[in-house]
Design a protein around this motif. Structure first.
Motif, PDB file in Angstrom:
ATOM      1  N   LEU A  36      69.306  86.816 -27.842  1.00 47.96           N
ATOM      2  CA  LEU A  36      68.684  87.015 -29.148  1.00 47.96           C
ATOM      3  C   LEU A  36      68.235  88.449 -29.382  1.00 47.96           C
ATOM      4  N   GLY A  37      68.115  89.227 -28.302  1.00 46.88           N
ATOM      5  CA  GLY A  37      67.614  90.586 -28.444  1.00 46.88           C
ATOM      6  C   GLY A  37      66.108  90.661 -28.591  1.00 46.88           C
ATOM      7  N   THR A  38      65.393  89.606 -28.150  1.00 47.80           N
ATOM      8  CA  THR A  38      63.936  89.584 -28.277  1.00 47.80           C
ATOM      9  C   THR A  38      63.285  89.416 -26.904  1.00 47.80           C
ATOM     10  N   TYR A  39      62.015  89.796 -26.831  1.00 50.53           N
ATOM     11  CA  TYR A  39      61.230  89.552 -25.625  1.00 50.53           C
ATOM     12  C   TYR A  39      59.798  89.251 -26.029  1.00 50.53           C
ATOM     13  N   ASN A  40      59.026  88.656 -25.097  1.00 50.61           N
ATOM     14  CA  ASN A  40      57.727  88.154 -25.520  1.00 50.61           C
ATOM     15  C   ASN A  40      56.640  88.314 -24.469  1.00 50.61           C
ATOM     16  N   GLN A  41      55.405  88.150 -24.955  1.00 50.80           N
ATOM     17  CA  GLN A  41      54.245  87.904 -24.117  1.00 50.80           C
ATOM     18  C   GLN A  41      53.625  86.605 -24.610  1.00 50.80           C
ATOM     19  N   LEU A  42      52.841  85.964 -23.753  1.00 50.00           N
ATOM     20  CA  LEU A  42      52.337  84.629 -24.056  1.00 50.00           C
ATOM     21  C   LEU A  42      50.843  84.548 -23.790  1.00 50.00           C
ATOM     22  N   SER A  43      50.145  83.864 -24.682  1.00 50.40           N
ATOM     23  CA  SER A  43      48.714  83.603 -24.501  1.00 50.40           C
ATOM     24  C   SER A  43      48.515  82.094 -24.513  1.00 50.40           C
ATOM     25  N   TYR A  44      48.341  81.528 -23.316  1.00 54.45           N
ATOM     26  CA  TYR A  44      48.171  80.083 -23.197  1.00 54.45           C
ATOM     27  C   TYR A  44      46.704  79.721 -23.404  1.00 54.45           C
ATOM     28  N   ILE A  45      46.414  79.100 -24.538  1.00 51.56           N
ATOM     29  CA  ILE A  45      45.063  78.597 -24.756  1.00 51.56           C
ATOM     30  C   ILE A  45      44.893  77.355 -23.878  1.00 51.56           C
TER      31      ILE A  45
END
Length: 255
Positions: A36-45
């Motif tokens: 997809l050409g995307t990357y992420n960070q995650l905030s797990y509540i």
């Protein structure tokens, strides 16, 4: 058919710069969606989470958006230039994505999927999931559906070290042009139920999840606000961060 709130997507231009005011929300490194050409960070509540997403290859994202699988995906956001930061859509979780598709096919909707997806975490392990997208004639990118390759119990065990034990997600506010039509559709499509309503807003709830979806009347259709309960604040605090509002409410009962 039971659906749960899974996550909200917050697009940021420059994901390395995420530093939430007063450190109310912390994020961990996610990974790359190489197709997809995307990357992420995650905030797990908890199992509810915020996905901070950015593009590392815009031509690739635009190319994926032209495919049958990608035409309703997040990559389709980049069919236009100068995409604004902020919330882009929400995702609902299921344990039977094929049953959900069968249900959605009853309606006059454009449905794509289920699509098999995966990404590699920084430690080299691979996460698998399936996605189901739907679209209607509104300007809003509709909530889409996810089924994870692991059970909720397995995911909770693997992710609990990253949970924000002082926070819980109360709800998401969505601006829509036609509250009545959207409310009726989301009840039919997603199995949501009306909790409270008047002429200016409708609160919709899940049958087995405490997150509330608030529809507000506005011609500019978009996801505007994520509301969270916090045990660390004494008064309601509204924070505008990277194109989106975060509303923190004191939760005196959570310790």
């Amino acid at each position: 058919m039971t659906l749960y709130f899974d996550h909200i997507i917050h697009y940021v231009n420059g994901i390395a710069s995420i530093d939430f005011p007063n450190h109310h929300i912390k994020s961990i490194q996610g990974g790359k969606h190489t197709e997809l050409g995307t990357y992420n960070q995650l905030s797990y509540i908890d199992l509810h989470y915020i996905e901070w997403i950015d593009v590392f290859d815009q031509p690739l994202a635009q190319s994926y958006a032209q495919t049958e699988e990608g035409r309703l995906s997040f990559a389709n956001t980049f069919k236009v230039r100068d995409v604004c930061e902020g919330f882009k859509r929400i995702c609902l979780r299921t344990n039977d994505i094929h049953k959900v598709k069968e249900h959605l096919m009853q309606f006059e909707l454009d449905v794509v999927g289920p699509i098999e997806m995966s990404r590699t975490k920084p430690d080299g392990t691979v996460i698998n999931w399936q996605l189901l997208y739907l679209d209607d004639d509104s300007d809003l990118d509709l909530p889409f559906i996810i089924q994870w390759g692991e059970s909720d119990e397995e995911r909770k065990s693997a992710l609990k070290a990253y949970f924000h034990h002082d926070l819980s997600i109360e709800g998401v506010t969505v601006q829509v042009k036609n509250i009545k039509k959207t409310s009726e559709n989301w009840q039919s499509w997603y199995g949501l139920v009306v909790l409270e309503e008047d002429e200016q807003y409708v609160n919709l709830g899940f049958t087995d999840d405490n997150v509330v979806i608030t529809l507000e009347k506005n011609n500019d259709e978009q996801y505007t606000t994520l509301s969270l309960n916090s045990s660390h604040i004494k008064k309601e605090t509204r924070t505008f961060y990277k194109g989106a509002y975060y509303l923190f409410k004191p939760n005196l009962h959570k310790h």
